[in-house]
Design a protein around this motif. Structure first.
Motif, PDB file in Angstrom:
ATOM      1  N   ALA A 135      11.853   0.600   1.415  1.00  8.62           N
ATOM      2  CA  ALA A 135      10.759  -0.209   0.879  1.00  8.62           C
ATOM      3  C   ALA A 135       9.531  -0.114   1.774  1.00  8.62           C
ATOM      4  O   ALA A 135       8.391  -0.039   1.290  1.00  8.62           O
ATOM      5  CB  ALA A 135      11.207  -1.660   0.733  1.00  8.62           C
ATOM      6  N   ALA A 136       9.749  -0.110   3.087  1.00  4.69           N
ATOM      7  CA  ALA A 136       8.628   0.008   4.020  1.00  4.69           C
ATOM      8  C   ALA A 136       7.917   1.342   3.845  1.00  4.69           C
ATOM      9  O   ALA A 136       6.680   1.412   3.840  1.00  4.69           O
ATOM     10  CB  ALA A 136       9.138  -0.152   5.453  1.00  4.69           C
ATOM     11  N   GLU A 138       5.916 -11.244   9.365  1.00  6.01           N
ATOM     12  CA  GLU A 138       7.253 -10.794   9.744  1.00  6.01           C
ATOM     13  C   GLU A 138       7.188  -9.533  10.594  1.00  6.01           C
ATOM     14  O   GLU A 138       6.304  -8.687  10.429  1.00  6.01           O
ATOM     15  CB  GLU A 138       8.098 -10.530   8.493  1.00  6.01           C
ATOM     16  CG  GLU A 138       8.460 -11.780   7.708  1.00  6.01           C
ATOM     17  CD  GLU A 138       7.353 -12.267   6.818  1.00  6.01           C
ATOM     18  OE1 GLU A 138       7.469 -13.391   6.287  1.00  6.01           O
ATOM     19  OE2 GLU A 138       6.353 -11.535   6.656  1.00  6.01           O
ATOM     20  N   ASP A 139       8.159  -9.392  11.477  1.00  5.52           N
ATOM     21  CA  ASP A 139       8.218  -8.205  12.334  1.00  5.52           C
ATOM     22  C   ASP A 139       8.374  -6.931  11.512  1.00  5.52           C
ATOM     23  O   ASP A 139       7.814  -5.882  11.872  1.00  5.52           O
ATOM     24  CB  ASP A 139       9.366  -8.328  13.336  1.00  5.52           C
ATOM     25  CG  ASP A 139       9.075  -9.317  14.455  1.00  5.52           C
ATOM     26  OD1 ASP A 139       7.885  -9.601  14.697  1.00  5.52           O
ATOM     27  OD2 ASP A 139      10.036  -9.811  15.078  1.00  5.52           O
ATOM     28  N   CYS A 140       9.138  -6.998  10.420  1.00  7.41           N
ATOM     29  CA  CYS A 140       9.328  -5.792   9.607  1.00  7.41           C
ATOM     30  C   CYS A 140       8.019  -5.349   8.969  1.00  7.41           C
ATOM     31  O   CYS A 140       7.783  -4.137   8.802  1.00  7.41           O
ATOM     32  CB  CYS A 140      10.419  -6.008   8.556  1.00  7.41           C
ATOM     33  SG  CYS A 140      10.127  -7.365   7.403  1.00  7.41           S
ATOM     34  N   PHE A 141       7.158  -6.292   8.627  1.00  9.43           N
ATOM     35  CA  PHE A 141       5.843  -5.938   8.094  1.00  9.43           C
ATOM     36  C   PHE A 141       5.006  -5.277   9.186  1.00  9.43           C
ATOM     37  O   PHE A 141       4.378  -4.237   8.962  1.00  9.43           O
ATOM     38  CB  PHE A 141       5.136  -7.177   7.559  1.00  9.43           C
ATOM     39  CG  PHE A 141       3.820  -6.880   6.887  1.00  9.43           C
ATOM     40  CD1 PHE A 141       3.771  -6.549   5.549  1.00  9.43           C
ATOM     41  CD2 PHE A 141       2.630  -6.928   7.607  1.00  9.43           C
ATOM     42  CE1 PHE A 141       2.557  -6.270   4.923  1.00  9.43           C
ATOM     43  CE2 PHE A 141       1.420  -6.648   7.000  1.00  9.43           C
ATOM     44  CZ  PHE A 141       1.384  -6.312   5.650  1.00  9.43           C
ATOM     45  N   LEU A 167       5.134  -8.853  -0.155  1.00 13.55           N
ATOM     46  CA  LEU A 167       5.742  -9.870   0.696  1.00 13.55           C
ATOM     47  C   LEU A 167       6.438  -9.222   1.887  1.00 13.55           C
ATOM     48  O   LEU A 167       7.186  -8.253   1.728  1.00 13.55           O
ATOM     49  CB  LEU A 167       6.739 -10.702  -0.113  1.00 13.55           C
ATOM     50  CG  LEU A 167       6.134 -11.541  -1.245  1.00 13.55           C
ATOM     51  CD1 LEU A 167       7.235 -12.217  -2.045  1.00 13.55           C
ATOM     52  CD2 LEU A 167       5.172 -12.577  -0.685  1.00 13.55           C
ATOM     53  N   GLY A 168       6.198  -9.800   3.066  1.00 10.18           N
ATOM     54  CA  GLY A 168       6.733  -9.235   4.291  1.00 10.18           C
ATOM     55  C   GLY A 168       8.237  -9.007   4.293  1.00 10.18           C
ATOM     56  O   GLY A 168       8.708  -7.922   4.663  1.00 10.18           O
TER      57      GLY A 168
END
Length: 273
Positions: free
Chosen positions: A257-258, A3-6, A248-249
């Motif tokens: 959270a990031a 995922e892009d957020c990951f 989880l991504g």
């Protein structure tokens, strides 16, 4: 995670040279097109000898009466043709039986036939990947006796294939909490000399009928108790070469959270060095 957020959460750690190794869960690349940035990372870490492979749905404790494992191995064989892996692992237990997919690895009965089936599956995995094979300990157990039996069977299986133990510390802590066991004592029932990779993650709590239990859901930060268990494991696993932080991504879409994931990564990196 793809995922892009990951990617956004971990990019600064990669740019700073703080990510020493990667573990690739094969099935992630099957559900969606592989992003170019992810493919580049796999190739880079593979060529550097710092890439491990990990499966989730192979179900090595299952018989292959539906051809499910054969199809899985064919896809993994294709993946590994373009990747250089230091080892490949799966989970002890099973998650498929015939057409049934239970969604998470489950414990198996204490039977010699289970050992034989799992050993054969690991040998097929080694043939397909041309890499060292290993098994990860489970989060689920039916009883304290079952937890001890899992460690005994894992030892027998890994001895038969000269395989590696992927020591998942949140899984271990989850079993201990849910069954009223002492985590370090439970850890010491496993063949710790075979540990090359450790997994560290968080999870969540559930409650049913007034009973609270821990779940290995990979969707929250690492508990303090798991960091403490990592300290104990580091002293008992002389062959450990890599530590993987798992989350989880999609759970990293929230900036808080990031930031927590990055903080956990930096804490773990400091402890591992």
């Amino acid at each position: 995670m793809l995922e892009d957020c990951f990617r956004e959460a971990v990019l600064p750690s990669f740019e700073a040279g703080h990510v020493d190794m990667l573990e690739y869960s094969f099935e992630l690349g099957w559900a969606r097109p592989m992003p170019a940035w992810a493919q580049a990372l796999l190739q880079h870490y593979g060529h550097a000898g710092r890439l491990w492979g990990h499966g989730v749905t192979y179900s090595p404790g299952s018989t292959d009466d539906e051809g499910r494992q054969q199809a899985w191995l064919a896809r993994v064989r294709k993946d590994c043709a373009s990747l250089t892996l230091q080892g490949v692992s799966e989970h002890y237990g099973f998650m498929g039986a015939g057409g049934l997919d239970v969604g998470a690895p489950l414990p198996l009965p204490p039977d010699d036939a289970v050992v034989d089936v799992t050993v054969a599956a690991l040998r097929r995995l080694g043939d397909a990947t041309q890499a060292r094979v290993g098994l990860e300990n489970l989060a689920l157990a039916m009883s304290p006796t079952d937890a001890a039996t899992q460690a005994e069977h894992l030892t027998t299986i890994l001895d038969a294939v000269d395989g590696d133990l992927v020591l998942d510390l949140h899984n271990l802590w989850t079993q201990a909490v849910n069954l009223g066991l002492e985590p370090v004592a439970l850890m010491e029932t496993y063949p710790l000399a075979r540990v090359r990779v450790m997994h560290v993650s968080g999870g969540s709590w559930s409650e049913h009928g007034g009973v609270r239990w821990r779940r290995d859901t990979h969707d929250h930060r690492v508990p303090t108790e798991v960091f403490t268990l990592f300290e104990a494991a580091s002293k008992r696993c002389p062959g450990a070469q890599a530590v993987v932080l798992e989350q989880l991504g999609p759970t990293l879409a929230d900036p808080r959270a990031a930031a927590g994931f990055v903080e956990d990564f930096n804490t773990l990196r400091g402890m591992a060095r």
